[in-house]
Scaffold this motif. Structure first.
Motif, PDB file in Angstrom:
ATOM      1  N   ASP A  37     113.401 -55.170  42.497  1.00  0.00           N
ATOM      2  CA  ASP A  37     112.665 -56.408  42.257  1.00  0.00           C
ATOM      3  C   ASP A  37     112.495 -56.567  40.748  1.00  0.00           C
ATOM      4  O   ASP A  37     111.480 -56.175  40.174  1.00  0.00           O
ATOM      5  CB  ASP A  37     111.307 -56.362  42.961  1.00  0.00           C
ATOM      6  CG  ASP A  37     110.480 -57.610  42.729  1.00  0.00           C
ATOM      7  OD1 ASP A  37     111.039 -58.615  42.256  1.00  0.00           O
ATOM      8  OD2 ASP A  37     109.266 -57.564  43.013  1.00  0.00           O
ATOM      9  N   PHE A  38     113.507 -57.141  40.101  1.00  0.00           N
ATOM     10  CA  PHE A  38     113.497 -57.213  38.645  1.00  0.00           C
ATOM     11  C   PHE A  38     112.475 -58.204  38.113  1.00  0.00           C
ATOM     12  O   PHE A  38     111.908 -58.002  37.049  1.00  0.00           O
ATOM     13  CB  PHE A  38     114.898 -57.529  38.125  1.00  0.00           C
ATOM     14  CG  PHE A  38     115.879 -56.443  38.441  1.00  0.00           C
ATOM     15  CD1 PHE A  38     115.736 -55.188  37.894  1.00  0.00           C
ATOM     16  CD2 PHE A  38     116.928 -56.662  39.315  1.00  0.00           C
ATOM     17  CE1 PHE A  38     116.618 -54.165  38.189  1.00  0.00           C
ATOM     18  CE2 PHE A  38     117.817 -55.651  39.625  1.00  0.00           C
ATOM     19  CZ  PHE A  38     117.663 -54.397  39.059  1.00  0.00           C
ATOM     20  N   GLU A  39     112.209 -59.267  38.850  1.00  0.00           N
ATOM     21  CA  GLU A  39     111.180 -60.220  38.423  1.00  0.00           C
ATOM     22  C   GLU A  39     109.803 -59.546  38.465  1.00  0.00           C
ATOM     23  O   GLU A  39     108.997 -59.696  37.546  1.00  0.00           O
ATOM     24  CB  GLU A  39     111.193 -61.449  39.334  1.00  0.00           C
ATOM     25  CG  GLU A  39     110.239 -62.527  38.887  1.00  0.00           C
ATOM     26  CD  GLU A  39     110.329 -63.760  39.768  1.00  0.00           C
ATOM     27  OE1 GLU A  39     109.293 -64.403  39.967  1.00  0.00           O
ATOM     28  OE2 GLU A  39     111.441 -64.069  40.243  1.00  0.00           O
ATOM     29  N   GLY A  40     109.550 -58.787  39.519  1.00  0.00           N
ATOM     30  CA  GLY A  40     108.301 -58.034  39.608  1.00  0.00           C
ATOM     31  C   GLY A  40     108.194 -56.997  38.512  1.00  0.00           C
ATOM     32  O   GLY A  40     107.114 -56.744  37.973  1.00  0.00           O
ATOM     33  N   PHE A  41     109.322 -56.386  38.162  1.00  0.00           N
ATOM     34  CA  PHE A  41     109.347 -55.388  37.098  1.00  0.00           C
ATOM     35  C   PHE A  41     108.979 -56.014  35.758  1.00  0.00           C
ATOM     36  O   PHE A  41     108.195 -55.448  34.996  1.00  0.00           O
ATOM     37  CB  PHE A  41     110.734 -54.743  37.027  1.00  0.00           C
ATOM     38  CG  PHE A  41     110.840 -53.639  36.024  1.00  0.00           C
ATOM     39  CD1 PHE A  41     110.241 -52.417  36.262  1.00  0.00           C
ATOM     40  CD2 PHE A  41     111.541 -53.831  34.842  1.00  0.00           C
ATOM     41  CE1 PHE A  41     110.333 -51.390  35.343  1.00  0.00           C
ATOM     42  CE2 PHE A  41     111.633 -52.811  33.917  1.00  0.00           C
ATOM     43  CZ  PHE A  41     111.033 -51.590  34.162  1.00  0.00           C
ATOM     44  N   VAL A  42     109.503 -57.203  35.488  1.00  0.00           N
ATOM     45  CA  VAL A  42     109.183 -57.891  34.236  1.00  0.00           C
ATOM     46  C   VAL A  42     107.701 -58.250  34.198  1.00  0.00           C
ATOM     47  O   VAL A  42     107.035 -58.106  33.166  1.00  0.00           O
ATOM     48  CB  VAL A  42     110.076 -59.140  34.064  1.00  0.00           C
ATOM     49  CG1 VAL A  42     109.605 -60.005  32.915  1.00  0.00           C
ATOM     50  CG2 VAL A  42     111.523 -58.725  33.850  1.00  0.00           C
ATOM     51  N   ASN A  43     107.157 -58.686  35.333  1.00  0.00           N
ATOM     52  CA  ASN A  43     105.730 -58.999  35.393  1.00  0.00           C
ATOM     53  C   ASN A  43     104.879 -57.752  35.150  1.00  0.00           C
ATOM     54  O   ASN A  43     103.842 -57.817  34.491  1.00  0.00           O
ATOM     55  CB  ASN A  43     105.375 -59.627  36.739  1.00  0.00           C
ATOM     56  CG  ASN A  43     105.945 -61.016  36.888  1.00  0.00           C
ATOM     57  OD1 ASN A  43     106.219 -61.700  35.911  1.00  0.00           O
ATOM     58  ND2 ASN A  43     106.157 -61.433  38.120  1.00  0.00           N
ATOM     59  N   LEU A  44     105.331 -56.623  35.682  1.00  0.00           N
ATOM     60  CA  LEU A  44     104.614 -55.369  35.445  1.00  0.00           C
ATOM     61  C   LEU A  44     104.654 -54.970  33.973  1.00  0.00           C
ATOM     62  O   LEU A  44     103.677 -54.442  33.439  1.00  0.00           O
ATOM     63  CB  LEU A  44     105.199 -54.252  36.301  1.00  0.00           C
ATOM     64  CG  LEU A  44     104.830 -54.269  37.780  1.00  0.00           C
ATOM     65  CD1 LEU A  44     105.586 -53.182  38.529  1.00  0.00           C
ATOM     66  CD2 LEU A  44     103.348 -54.089  37.965  1.00  0.00           C
ATOM     67  N   LEU A  45     105.776 -55.214  33.317  1.00  0.00           N
ATOM     68  CA  LEU A  45     105.865 -54.902  31.886  1.00  0.00           C
ATOM     69  C   LEU A  45     104.866 -55.733  31.087  1.00  0.00           C
ATOM     70  O   LEU A  45     104.217 -55.226  30.166  1.00  0.00           O
ATOM     71  CB  LEU A  45     107.282 -55.141  31.372  1.00  0.00           C
ATOM     72  CG  LEU A  45     108.351 -54.157  31.838  1.00  0.00           C
ATOM     73  CD1 LEU A  45     109.717 -54.557  31.301  1.00  0.00           C
ATOM     74  CD2 LEU A  45     108.007 -52.751  31.399  1.00  0.00           C
ATOM     75  N   LYS A  46     104.733 -57.004  31.446  1.00  0.00           N
ATOM     76  CA  LYS A  46     103.762 -57.864  30.761  1.00  0.00           C
ATOM     77  C   LYS A  46     102.341 -57.364  31.001  1.00  0.00           C
ATOM     78  O   LYS A  46     101.515 -57.321  30.085  1.00  0.00           O
ATOM     79  CB  LYS A  46     103.900 -59.301  31.243  1.00  0.00           C
ATOM     80  CG  LYS A  46     105.165 -59.973  30.793  1.00  0.00           C
ATOM     81  CD  LYS A  46     105.292 -61.361  31.377  1.00  0.00           C
ATOM     82  CE  LYS A  46     106.633 -61.981  31.047  1.00  0.00           C
ATOM     83  NZ  LYS A  46     106.816 -63.285  31.692  1.00  0.00           N
ATOM     84  N   GLU A  47     102.064 -56.975  32.248  1.00  0.00           N
ATOM     85  CA  GLU A  47     100.733 -56.474  32.587  1.00  0.00           C
ATOM     86  C   GLU A  47     100.446 -55.162  31.850  1.00  0.00           C
ATOM     87  O   GLU A  47      99.327 -54.930  31.384  1.00  0.00           O
ATOM     88  CB  GLU A  47     100.632 -56.285  34.098  1.00  0.00           C
ATOM     89  CG  GLU A  47      99.220 -56.183  34.601  1.00  0.00           C
ATOM     90  CD  GLU A  47      99.142 -56.190  36.121  1.00  0.00           C
ATOM     91  OE1 GLU A  47      98.112 -55.723  36.635  1.00  0.00           O
ATOM     92  OE2 GLU A  47     100.097 -56.634  36.790  1.00  0.00           O
ATOM     93  N   LYS A  48     101.461 -54.297  31.736  1.00  0.00           N
ATOM     94  CA  LYS A  48     101.281 -53.052  30.990  1.00  0.00           C
ATOM     95  C   LYS A  48     100.979 -53.333  29.528  1.00  0.00           C
ATOM     96  O   LYS A  48     100.151 -52.655  28.918  1.00  0.00           O
ATOM     97  CB  LYS A  48     102.533 -52.173  31.101  1.00  0.00           C
ATOM     98  CG  LYS A  48     102.587 -51.377  32.356  1.00  0.00           C
ATOM     99  CD  LYS A  48     103.620 -50.262  32.400  1.00  0.00           C
ATOM    100  CE  LYS A  48     104.867 -50.434  31.643  1.00  0.00           C
ATOM    101  NZ  LYS A  48     105.879 -49.395  31.889  1.00  0.00           N
ATOM    102  N   ASP A  49     101.640 -54.333  28.949  1.00  0.00           N
ATOM    103  CA  ASP A  49     101.365 -54.689  27.557  1.00  0.00           C
ATOM    104  C   ASP A  49      99.916 -55.143  27.381  1.00  0.00           C
ATOM    105  O   ASP A  49      99.268 -54.804  26.382  1.00  0.00           O
ATOM    106  CB  ASP A  49     102.317 -55.785  27.086  1.00  0.00           C
ATOM    107  CG  ASP A  49     103.719 -55.273  26.831  1.00  0.00           C
ATOM    108  OD1 ASP A  49     103.884 -54.046  26.670  1.00  0.00           O
ATOM    109  OD2 ASP A  49     104.655 -56.099  26.795  1.00  0.00           O
ATOM    110  N   GLU A  50      99.397 -55.906  28.344  1.00  0.00           N
ATOM    111  CA  GLU A  50      98.014 -56.357  28.272  1.00  0.00           C
ATOM    112  C   GLU A  50      97.047 -55.179  28.344  1.00  0.00           C
ATOM    113  O   GLU A  50      96.072 -55.109  27.590  1.00  0.00           O
ATOM    114  CB  GLU A  50      97.716 -57.344  29.404  1.00  0.00           C
ATOM    115  CG  GLU A  50      98.425 -58.661  29.274  1.00  0.00           C
ATOM    116  CD  GLU A  50      98.286 -59.536  30.520  1.00  0.00           C
ATOM    117  OE1 GLU A  50      97.551 -59.141  31.462  1.00  0.00           O
ATOM    118  OE2 GLU A  50      98.906 -60.605  30.553  1.00  0.00           O
ATOM    119  N   VAL A  51      97.324 -54.255  29.254  1.00  0.00           N
ATOM    120  CA  VAL A  51      96.459 -53.079  29.404  1.00  0.00           C
ATOM    121  C   VAL A  51      96.498 -52.242  28.125  1.00  0.00           C
ATOM    122  O   VAL A  51      95.460 -51.778  27.639  1.00  0.00           O
ATOM    123  CB  VAL A  51      96.874 -52.249  30.640  1.00  0.00           C
ATOM    124  CG1 VAL A  51      96.183 -50.902  30.660  1.00  0.00           C
ATOM    125  CG2 VAL A  51      96.571 -53.013  31.912  1.00  0.00           C
TER     126      VAL A  51
END
Length: 181
Positions: A37-51
């Motif tokens: 799920d590459f779209e989900g992976f990209v969203n997780l990367l954004k969320e990790k950056d916020e954290v």
């Protein structure tokens, strides 16, 4: 001074929550890679950056408060860690002793979460590297099969050229395949 200690404790509690969130993100990252799920992976990367941005800001506040204590106690800020701060507070009276024990407990909890986070990061890193190698290998074989050119598992056969050299076969590296329409 008690206000600074309690605000430092609040910062550590917030950091603990954010590190727990980072652990959850790493678990979800692995799952999204497994199901591709590459779209989900990209969203997780954004969320990790916020954290990570929130953690950096909290760490900056933590260091600022620790530096204030270093100035108050006439210590070098480099030498004043959370552990030494908590231990110093234990000797300052009953109210400070409670806060010192709280800081030491929070520091221990953070250390446990950070150890787990390091382990999870290492596991994810190994998993990602193996996944990339597997996908690259799959692309090499697929590319060789679709084009009919020898792939990585074909025997190397040399072809004699007029210049007394052998020219080896070209091997596919998993390049993109272009279809002609």
């Amino acid at each position: 001074m008690l206000e600074r200690v309690s605000s430092l404790a609040l910062i550590l509690e917030r950091m603990h929550v954010l590190y727990g969130r980072a652990l959850d993100l790493l678990r979800r990252e692995r799952e999204t890679l497994i199901i591709l799920d590459f779209e989900g992976f990209v969203n997780l990367l954004k969320e990790k950056d916020e954290v990570l941005a929130a953690l950096r800001a909290l760490d900056k506040d933590r260091l600022r408060i620790q530096d204030q204590f270093a100035v108050l106690w006439d210590m070098d800020p480099v030498d004043l860690s959370l552990k030494t701060l908590g231990e110093e507070l234990l000797d300052m009276g009953p109210d400070f002793k409670i806060q010192g024990e709280r800081l030491l407990a929070l520091r221990g909890n953070l250390q446990n979460v950070l150890d787990e986070l390091k382990r999870r990061i290492s596991n994810n890193e190994n998993f990602i590297e193996k996944s990339i190698d597997s996908l690259r290998n799959l692309a090499e074989h697929l590319s060789a099969k679709l084009t009919g050119k020898p792939g990585p598992d074909s025997r190397k056969t040399g072809v004699y050229t007029d210049k007394a050299r052998y020219q080896g076969t070209q091997e596919h590296k998993g390049n993109l395949i272009r279809k002609r329409l």
